[in-house]
Design an enzyme around this catalytic site. Structure first.
Site, PDB file in Angstrom:
ATOM      1  N   LYS A 186       0.800  -1.238   0.000  1.00 59.40           N
ATOM      2  CA  LYS A 186       0.000   0.000   0.000  1.00 59.40           C
ATOM      3  C   LYS A 186       0.833   1.289   0.000  1.00 59.40           C
ATOM      4  CE  LYS A 186      -4.203  -1.821   2.061  1.00 59.40           C
ATOM      5  NZ  LYS A 186      -5.025  -1.960   3.253  1.00 59.40           N
ATOM      6  N   ASP A 209      -9.707   3.052   2.054  1.00 57.36           N
ATOM      7  CA  ASP A 209      -9.666   2.425   3.385  1.00 57.36           C
ATOM      8  C   ASP A 209     -10.159   3.378   4.472  1.00 57.36           C
ATOM      9  OD1 ASP A 209      -8.717  -0.108   2.820  1.00 57.36           O
ATOM     10  OD2 ASP A 209      -6.609   0.428   3.099  1.00 57.36           O
TER      11      ASP A 209
HETATM   12  P1  ATR Z   1      -0.647  -2.730   5.003  1.00 59.24           P
HETATM   13  O1  ATR Z   1      -0.221  -1.718   4.030  1.00 59.24           O
HETATM   14  O2  ATR Z   1      -1.730  -3.611   4.472  1.00 59.24           O
HETATM   15  O3  ATR Z   1      -0.968  -2.153   6.338  1.00 59.24           O
HETATM   16  P2  ATR Z   1       2.075  -3.236   5.666  1.00 59.24           P
HETATM   17  O4  ATR Z   1       2.391  -1.833   5.295  1.00 59.24           O
HETATM   18  O5  ATR Z   1       2.977  -4.331   5.220  1.00 59.24           O
HETATM   19  O6  ATR Z   1       0.636  -3.654   5.134  1.00 59.24           O
HETATM   20  O7  ATR Z   1       1.883  -3.285   7.238  1.00 59.24           O
HETATM   21  C1  ATR Z   1       1.758  -4.449   7.951  1.00 59.24           C
HETATM   22  C2  ATR Z   1       1.755  -4.107   9.434  1.00 59.24           C
HETATM   23  O8  ATR Z   1       1.698  -5.335  10.172  1.00 59.24           O
HETATM   24  C3  ATR Z   1       2.995  -3.381   9.901  1.00 59.24           C
HETATM   25  O9  ATR Z   1       2.671  -2.533  10.963  1.00 59.24           O
HETATM   26  C4  ATR Z   1       3.882  -4.544  10.374  1.00 59.24           C
HETATM   27  O10 ATR Z   1       4.866  -4.183  11.308  1.00 59.24           O
HETATM   28  P3  ATR Z   1       6.352  -3.714  10.788  1.00 59.24           P
HETATM   29  O11 ATR Z   1       6.195  -2.295  10.321  1.00 59.24           O
HETATM   30  O12 ATR Z   1       7.215  -3.858  11.967  1.00 59.24           O
HETATM   31  O13 ATR Z   1       6.704  -4.658   9.655  1.00 59.24           O
HETATM   32  C5  ATR Z   1       2.837  -5.393  11.044  1.00 59.24           C
HETATM   33  N1  ATR Z   1       3.241  -6.793  11.203  1.00 59.24           N
HETATM   34  C6  ATR Z   1       3.322  -7.733  10.231  1.00 59.24           C
HETATM   35  N2  ATR Z   1       3.704  -8.923  10.760  1.00 59.24           N
HETATM   36  C7  ATR Z   1       3.867  -8.721  12.096  1.00 59.24           C
HETATM   37  C8  ATR Z   1       4.233  -9.556  13.201  1.00 59.24           C
HETATM   38  N3  ATR Z   1       4.518 -10.844  13.030  1.00 59.24           N
HETATM   39  N4  ATR Z   1       4.279  -8.994  14.438  1.00 59.24           N
HETATM   40  C9  ATR Z   1       3.958  -7.685  14.628  1.00 59.24           C
HETATM   41  N5  ATR Z   1       3.612  -6.850  13.620  1.00 59.24           N
HETATM   42  C10 ATR Z   1       3.560  -7.355  12.379  1.00 59.24           C
END
Ligand code: ATR
Length: 286
Positions: free
Chosen positions: A72, A108
């Site tokens: 995104k 969104d």
């Molecule tokens: P989107 O645009 O759909 O929100 P994204 O930008 O990839 O997708 O964001 C995913 C979110 O989930 C982020 O806040 C990510 O944390 P990081 O910025 O540290 O990557 C969080 N996230 C994904 N997997 C995670 C996990 N296993 N534990 C904690 N946070 C997680």
């Protein structure tokens, strides 16, 4: 039956993973209901292949796409134009191809807001804790700031992303915003401060799994818990919330409303909301 012809207009979803998504069912049902020769497909696009996938949208004459985790924010530099709201939010979940140009939008924020209103939750004067700082978090945070949330905590595994989002939000409204690490959010002081807790991370998704560092003893019945994850419809976080008597809201209606708005952006037609809602409710029973 969906019939595909040599004139079929193609829209789709770029994400990684995408197998959890219900958008194809929802949009294809809408096209069928309106008798439109359109199809919606899901594409699993590895982050390193995002530029190639965007070139593909252009080359193959797609009419548009939805964009989801983790693209995104990453997609912005590859678009020709970005709608002012999406630019302010810093995330795009819908791309429309207009005369060969790729234009990015964000549905969104309004989808989240509409679902919150439907639930009768008014963020005015409330304090909210957002878990995550990715593209979805940006839209949710923007909607909360715009609608008078009093104080916002943004907690993310990667602290720098939370800090950066907090900086961006200063431009959106008056709300005081505090960035935190994910662990900090669940330490003693923050949860008693929050009224509304919203998970925007992918943790808890059927295909992702994982667990948030939260235990039921930290929740109070007055907390409202909103999980953007809709598959499974009843996530561990929502189960925990219900067990403590909290109001528990799933991401199902945000899925519906962000999708309805994207549908209109692509087709110029009003989305058949009842049809889309029926599909979502059948596939994701509450
Ligand atoms: P989107 O645009 O759909 O929100 P994204 O930008 O990839 O997708 O964001 C995913 C979110 O989930 C982020 O806040 C990510 O944390 P990081 O910025 O540290 O990557 C969080 N996230 C994904 N997997 C995670 C996990 N296993 N534990 C904690 N946070 C997680």
């Amino acid at each position: 039956m969906l019939s595909v012809s040599s004139r079929t207009a193609v829209v789709g979803l770029l994400g990684y993973p995408v197998v959890h998504s219900f958008s194809p069912y929802m949009h294809n049902a809408a096209f069928r209901a309106l008798g439109m020769d359109w199809v919606y497909l899901a594409f699993n696009v590895e982050p390193r292949l995002l530029p190639a996938a965007v070139s593909g949208i252009r080359a193959l004459g797609f009419r548009g796409v939805n964009v989801t985790i983790p693209h995104k924010q990453a997609i912005l530099p590859f678009l020709d134009e970005i709608d002012p709201l999406a630019k302010l939010i810093g995330a795009v979940n819908t791309v429309v191809v207009k005369e060969g140009k790729l234009v990015g939008y964000n549905t969104d924020a309004s989808g989240f807001w509409r679902s919150l209103k439907e639930e009768g939750v008014d963020p005015r004067g409330k304090r909210a804790l957002i878990l995550g700082a990715g593209g979805a978090a940006r839209a949710v945070a923007y909607a909360l700031v715009k609608h008078g949330c009093n104080r916002l905590y943004i907690a993310n595994r990667t602290y720098d992303r939370a800090r950066e989002l907090a900086e961006t939000l200063k431009k959106a409204g008056e709300t005081s915003v505090e960035p935190l690490s994910l662990e900090e959010a669940f330490l003693a002081s923050i949860l008693p401060e929050a009224d509304l807790i919203i998970n925007t991370t992918s943790v808890g998704m059927e295909t992702v799994g994982g667990e948030l560092p939260i235990t039921a003893d930290k929740l109070e019945a007055r907390h409202i818990i909103y999980d953007l994850v809709y598959n499974p419809p009843y996530t561990k976080l929502l189960k925990m919330a219900s067990s403590k008597g909290c109001r528990a809201i799933s991401g199902r209606s945000m899925l519906l409303y962000q999708g309805a708005e994207a549908f209109t952006l692509w087709t110029g037609r009003e989305a058949p909301l009842e049809v889309m809602k029926q599909v979502v409710e059948e596939l994701l029973p509450s």
